[in-house]
Motif scaffolding. Structure first.
Motif, PDB file in Angstrom:
ATOM      1  N   GLY A  53      41.555  37.063  33.502  1.00  0.00           N
ATOM      2  CA  GLY A  53      40.286  37.870  33.173  1.00  0.00           C
ATOM      3  C   GLY A  53      41.164  39.438  33.822  1.00  0.00           C
ATOM      4  O   GLY A  53      41.013  40.273  33.307  1.00  0.00           O
ATOM      5  N   LEU A  54      42.285  38.982  34.473  1.00  0.00           N
ATOM      6  CA  LEU A  54      42.888  40.316  35.427  1.00  0.00           C
ATOM      7  C   LEU A  54      43.379  40.479  33.553  1.00  0.00           C
ATOM      8  O   LEU A  54      43.629  41.774  33.939  1.00  0.00           O
ATOM      9  N   LEU A  55      44.049  39.971  32.971  1.00  0.00           N
ATOM     10  CA  LEU A  55      44.975  40.220  31.368  1.00  0.00           C
ATOM     11  C   LEU A  55      43.915  41.288  30.145  1.00  0.00           C
ATOM     12  O   LEU A  55      44.484  42.004  30.251  1.00  0.00           O
ATOM     13  N   ILE A  56      42.894  40.468  30.332  1.00  0.00           N
ATOM     14  CA  ILE A  56      41.713  40.806  29.307  1.00  0.00           C
ATOM     15  C   ILE A  56      41.310  42.069  29.633  1.00  0.00           C
ATOM     16  O   ILE A  56      40.247  43.238  28.909  1.00  0.00           O
ATOM     17  N   ALA A  57      40.749  42.402  30.859  1.00  0.00           N
ATOM     18  CA  ALA A  57      40.033  43.285  31.355  1.00  0.00           C
ATOM     19  C   ALA A  57      40.499  44.745  31.397  1.00  0.00           C
ATOM     20  O   ALA A  57      39.606  45.558  31.979  1.00  0.00           O
ATOM     21  N   GLY A  58      41.404  44.983  32.087  1.00  0.00           N
ATOM     22  CA  GLY A  58      42.109  45.896  32.145  1.00  0.00           C
ATOM     23  C   GLY A  58      41.725  46.800  31.727  1.00  0.00           C
ATOM     24  O   GLY A  58      41.482  48.199  32.413  1.00  0.00           O
ATOM     25  N   GLY A  59      42.323  47.008  30.273  1.00  0.00           N
ATOM     26  CA  GLY A  59      41.872  48.371  29.835  1.00  0.00           C
ATOM     27  C   GLY A  59      40.388  48.421  29.700  1.00  0.00           C
ATOM     28  O   GLY A  59      40.482  50.055  29.633  1.00  0.00           O
ATOM     29  N   THR A  60      39.474  47.987  28.900  1.00  0.00           N
ATOM     30  CA  THR A  60      38.194  48.503  29.290  1.00  0.00           C
ATOM     31  C   THR A  60      37.842  49.096  31.090  1.00  0.00           C
ATOM     32  O   THR A  60      36.999  49.483  31.096  1.00  0.00           O
ATOM     33  N   LEU A  61      38.571  48.638  32.256  1.00  0.00           N
ATOM     34  CA  LEU A  61      38.829  49.273  33.336  1.00  0.00           C
ATOM     35  C   LEU A  61      38.489  50.119  33.356  1.00  0.00           C
ATOM     36  O   LEU A  61      37.839  51.087  33.590  1.00  0.00           O
ATOM     37  N   GLY A  62      40.107  50.548  33.228  1.00  0.00           N
ATOM     38  CA  GLY A  62      40.545  52.128  32.743  1.00  0.00           C
ATOM     39  C   GLY A  62      39.533  53.005  31.737  1.00  0.00           C
ATOM     40  O   GLY A  62      38.766  54.205  32.511  1.00  0.00           O
ATOM     41  N   LEU A  63      38.777  52.435  31.200  1.00  0.00           N
ATOM     42  CA  LEU A  63      38.209  52.760  29.745  1.00  0.00           C
ATOM     43  C   LEU A  63      36.571  53.137  30.611  1.00  0.00           C
ATOM     44  O   LEU A  63      36.534  54.562  30.864  1.00  0.00           O
ATOM     45  N   PHE A  64      36.628  52.683  31.854  1.00  0.00           N
ATOM     46  CA  PHE A  64      34.941  52.861  32.766  1.00  0.00           C
ATOM     47  C   PHE A  64      35.340  54.328  34.079  1.00  0.00           C
ATOM     48  O   PHE A  64      34.311  54.934  34.390  1.00  0.00           O
ATOM     49  N   VAL A  65      36.366  53.813  34.071  1.00  0.00           N
ATOM     50  CA  VAL A  65      37.068  55.247  35.191  1.00  0.00           C
ATOM     51  C   VAL A  65      36.710  56.067  34.874  1.00  0.00           C
ATOM     52  O   VAL A  65      36.631  57.430  35.367  1.00  0.00           O
ATOM     53  N   PRO A 213      33.515  49.740  37.097  1.00  0.00           N
ATOM     54  CA  PRO A 213      34.898  49.338  36.885  1.00  0.00           C
ATOM     55  C   PRO A 213      34.588  48.453  38.303  1.00  0.00           C
ATOM     56  O   PRO A 213      35.639  47.531  38.656  1.00  0.00           O
ATOM     57  N   ALA A 214      34.613  48.937  40.176  1.00  0.00           N
ATOM     58  CA  ALA A 214      34.559  48.722  40.912  1.00  0.00           C
ATOM     59  C   ALA A 214      33.918  47.471  40.800  1.00  0.00           C
ATOM     60  O   ALA A 214      34.545  46.225  41.977  1.00  0.00           O
ATOM     61  N   GLY A 215      32.666  47.266  40.589  1.00  0.00           N
ATOM     62  CA  GLY A 215      32.305  45.609  40.418  1.00  0.00           C
ATOM     63  C   GLY A 215      32.713  44.485  39.758  1.00  0.00           C
ATOM     64  O   GLY A 215      33.611  43.448  40.140  1.00  0.00           O
ATOM     65  N   ALA A 216      33.712  45.306  38.685  1.00  0.00           N
ATOM     66  CA  ALA A 216      33.934  44.499  37.669  1.00  0.00           C
ATOM     67  C   ALA A 216      35.225  44.245  38.240  1.00  0.00           C
ATOM     68  O   ALA A 216      36.218  43.130  37.945  1.00  0.00           O
ATOM     69  N   ALA A 217      36.145  44.868  39.035  1.00  0.00           N
ATOM     70  CA  ALA A 217      37.161  44.602  39.642  1.00  0.00           C
ATOM     71  C   ALA A 217      37.722  43.226  40.506  1.00  0.00           C
ATOM     72  O   ALA A 217      38.108  42.600  40.616  1.00  0.00           O
ATOM     73  N   ALA A 218      35.976  44.036  41.493  1.00  0.00           N
ATOM     74  CA  ALA A 218      35.788  42.706  41.872  1.00  0.00           C
ATOM     75  C   ALA A 218      35.844  40.977  41.586  1.00  0.00           C
ATOM     76  O   ALA A 218      36.124  40.230  41.898  1.00  0.00           O
ATOM     77  N   VAL A 219      34.841  41.361  40.614  1.00  0.00           N
ATOM     78  CA  VAL A 219      34.498  40.486  39.924  1.00  0.00           C
ATOM     79  C   VAL A 219      36.264  39.189  39.471  1.00  0.00           C
ATOM     80  O   VAL A 219      36.528  38.035  39.632  1.00  0.00           O
ATOM     81  N   VAL A 220      37.297  40.489  38.506  1.00  0.00           N
ATOM     82  CA  VAL A 220      37.895  39.755  37.934  1.00  0.00           C
ATOM     83  C   VAL A 220      39.254  39.531  39.524  1.00  0.00           C
ATOM     84  O   VAL A 220      39.798  38.349  39.385  1.00  0.00           O
ATOM     85  N   LEU A 221      39.336  40.648  40.335  1.00  0.00           N
ATOM     86  CA  LEU A 221      40.056  39.764  42.036  1.00  0.00           C
ATOM     87  C   LEU A 221      39.673  38.527  42.597  1.00  0.00           C
ATOM     88  O   LEU A 221      40.838  38.779  44.006  1.00  0.00           O
ATOM     89  N   GLY A 224      38.429  32.912  42.873  1.00  0.00           N
ATOM     90  CA  GLY A 224      38.200  31.739  43.518  1.00  0.00           C
ATOM     91  C   GLY A 224      36.621  32.059  44.596  1.00  0.00           C
ATOM     92  O   GLY A 224      35.784  31.648  44.590  1.00  0.00           O
ATOM     93  N   ALA A 225      36.825  33.809  44.617  1.00  0.00           N
ATOM     94  CA  ALA A 225      35.920  33.665  45.983  1.00  0.00           C
ATOM     95  C   ALA A 225      34.551  34.182  45.306  1.00  0.00           C
ATOM     96  O   ALA A 225      34.563  35.203  45.463  1.00  0.00           O
ATOM     97  N   TRP A 226      33.609  33.274  44.895  1.00  0.00           N
ATOM     98  CA  TRP A 226      32.746  33.338  44.700  1.00  0.00           C
ATOM     99  C   TRP A 226      31.505  34.766  44.929  1.00  0.00           C
ATOM    100  O   TRP A 226      30.791  34.538  44.494  1.00  0.00           O
ATOM    101  N   LEU A 227      31.703  34.667  46.175  1.00  0.00           N
ATOM    102  CA  LEU A 227      30.348  35.858  47.312  1.00  0.00           C
ATOM    103  C   LEU A 227      30.929  37.246  46.707  1.00  0.00           C
ATOM    104  O   LEU A 227      29.909  38.109  46.367  1.00  0.00           O
ATOM    105  N   ALA A 228      32.422  36.673  46.784  1.00  0.00           N
ATOM    106  CA  ALA A 228      32.745  38.694  46.900  1.00  0.00           C
ATOM    107  C   ALA A 228      32.947  39.090  44.882  1.00  0.00           C
ATOM    108  O   ALA A 228      32.210  39.831  44.409  1.00  0.00           O
ATOM    109  N   ALA A 229      32.801  37.679  44.130  1.00  0.00           N
ATOM    110  CA  ALA A 229      32.139  37.970  42.725  1.00  0.00           C
ATOM    111  C   ALA A 229      30.739  38.221  43.196  1.00  0.00           C
ATOM    112  O   ALA A 229      31.057  39.473  42.108  1.00  0.00           O
TER     113      ALA A 229
END
Length: 440
Positions: A53-65, A213-221, A224-229
């Motif tokens: 998730g960290l490898l493939i979502a970075g570009g789209t996170l930036g787009l949304f910021v 992007p903040a929510g998606a970043a929380a999912v990426v980061l 394994g903590a599913w409550l945070a995701a």
């Protein structure tokens, strides 16, 4: 005669705008195939197989910021300075990713490049919706679809050949010249046009969009903590509702339902497409070269099918039927026989389903309301790209544990998109300009 002389520069600018949009679509295709083909290699080299998730979502996170800030930046800096800033950020971000030694640095570079892409996305697309006449719009639809055909045919193989000769780091930089050329053409065409965004356009900054992007970043980061995701997914959903027109979450008939279907399509298809090489190399046990063939099959079928659909009247339920086919294809990938031929046929059929659905769904999403061109552009970019962002982020997080589970989720999202599309109403008779938030 004098009137013609006045109009000619505008007409020439419209042609340059159309060429720039098509060039950016070609660059988006090249960038997509490069990134997806290289993903297993990059993950292995950076020791990040459990951080997909960290490898493939970075570009789209930036787009949304960048999207909530793009109008303000364009209004204050103008097109020329925004282009200069965006170019510097884009090239710098890709260089950082290409020289990265850790997954975090790679993601930060992709994030920076994605932020640069967002600076011009709304500006160029809203200008196309507003300025291009019907005949030129139809040509843009067909040409944009066609821009995925050649990269689908040769992109994955060319990427692997270049990677073998120069390594993945140099290969990652290969799309830069085409991206820059397309951006220059768009900015040249719309220079001085301040209606597309910023204070001159009257659009307000919408900070709630930063929840996406903040929510998606929380999912990426979450790691394994599913409550945070789950909390991150809820935040991203709230941001999406805030950005899209009223009635989208309720599937109000017409454009709102079409935008909801576009978001669900983005989550299901973009997520599945971004992980197809990982699914095939890990789950199917095929070589990366054969996985690259499957990677190219869907967009090739999409492009060829769209060329036909864009020239004929779209049926009332054609978007829903096409999305249902793509949902079935994702389900076959998740639960079908682990055979290369099955995967190839299924994903090609999935791409054909998108080709059936996307032109009509895009048209329905950008017409039939009293919104301005800038608002329509923002809505359709938001719908498709937020879906893609959540699909990449959530799918990458799931795939770190089970890539099969990720594809079950993608199939469910596409099935939901098909249901939403049944409420999107009849396709409008007047086409609008097509481009895609895939532009890098």
């Amino acid at each position: 005669m004098s009137m013609r002389r006045v109009d000619d520069p505008r007409r020439a600018g419209d042609r340059w705008l159309a060429v720039g949009i098509v060039a950016l679509e070609f660059a988006a295709a090249v960038s997509t195939f490069v990134a997806s083909t290289l993903l297993p290699i990059v993950a292995a080299d950076l020791g990040a197989r459990d951080r997909l998730g960290l490898l493939i979502a970075g570009g789209t996170l930036g787009l949304f910021v960048a999207m909530p800030l793009a109008g303000t930046a364009l209004g204050r800096l103008g097109a020329g300075r925004t282009l200069a800033l965006g170019t510097a950020l884009y090239v710098g971000g890709l260089v950082a990713a290409a020289t990265a030694r850790t997954a975090w640095v790679f993601a930060a570079g992709q994030f920076t490049a994605g932020t640069a892409s967002g600076l011009l996305a709304v500006f160029g697309i809203s200008a196309a919706i507003r300025r291009l006449d019907d005949a030129l719009r139809l040509k843009v639809i067909a040409a944009s679809s066609a821009m995925w055909i050649l990269p689908a045919m040769v992109g994955p193989a060319a990427t692997l050949a270049l990677e073998h000769a120069a390594g993945w780091r140099w290969t990652l930089l290969a799309p830069v010249p085409v991206v820059l050329a397309g951006r220059v053409l768009v900015v040249r065409a719309v220079r001085g046009d301040r209606v597309a965004g910023g204070p001159a356009g009257g659009d307000r900054l919408r900070p709630a969009g930063l929840l996406v992007p903040a929510g998606a970043a929380a999912v990426v980061l979450a790691d394994g903590a599913w409550l945070a995701a789950a909390a991150g997914a809820l935040a991203a959903g709230a941001g999406t509702v805030a950005l899209l027109p009223r009635g989208t979450a309720r599937l109000r008939r017409g454009a709102p339902a079409a935008l909801a279907a576009m978001a669900l399509f983005g989550a299901g298809y973009v997520g599945a497409d971004s992980l197809i090489t990982v699914l095939l190399t890990d789950g199917y046990g095929v070589s990366l070269a054969r996985a690259a063939v499957v990677l190219g099959a869907a967009p090739l079928a999409w492009g060829l099918t769209s060329l036909v659909v864009a020239r004929v009247a779209t049926g009332r339920q054609l978007p829903a039927a096409g999305l249902a086919v793509t949902a079935a294809a994702a389900a076959v990938l998740a639960a079908g026989p682990r055979e290369f031929a099955v995967a190839l046929v299924a994903w090609a059929a999935g791409g054909a389903g998108v080709g059936l659905a996307y032109p009509g769904l895009y048209l329905r999403s950008t017409t039939g309301t009293d919104a301005t061109a800038a608002q329509l552009a923002t809505a359709v970019i938001t719908a498709e790209t937020v879906g893609g962002l959540l699909g990449r982020a959530g799918g990458g997080a799931l795939a770190s544990s089970s890539v099969t589970a990720a594809y079950v989720a993608f199939a469910a999202l596409l099935a939901a998109a098909a249901l939403a599309a049944t409420r999107s109403g009849p396709a409008p008779s007047t086409p609008t300009a097509q481009t895609s938030s895939r532009a890098p």
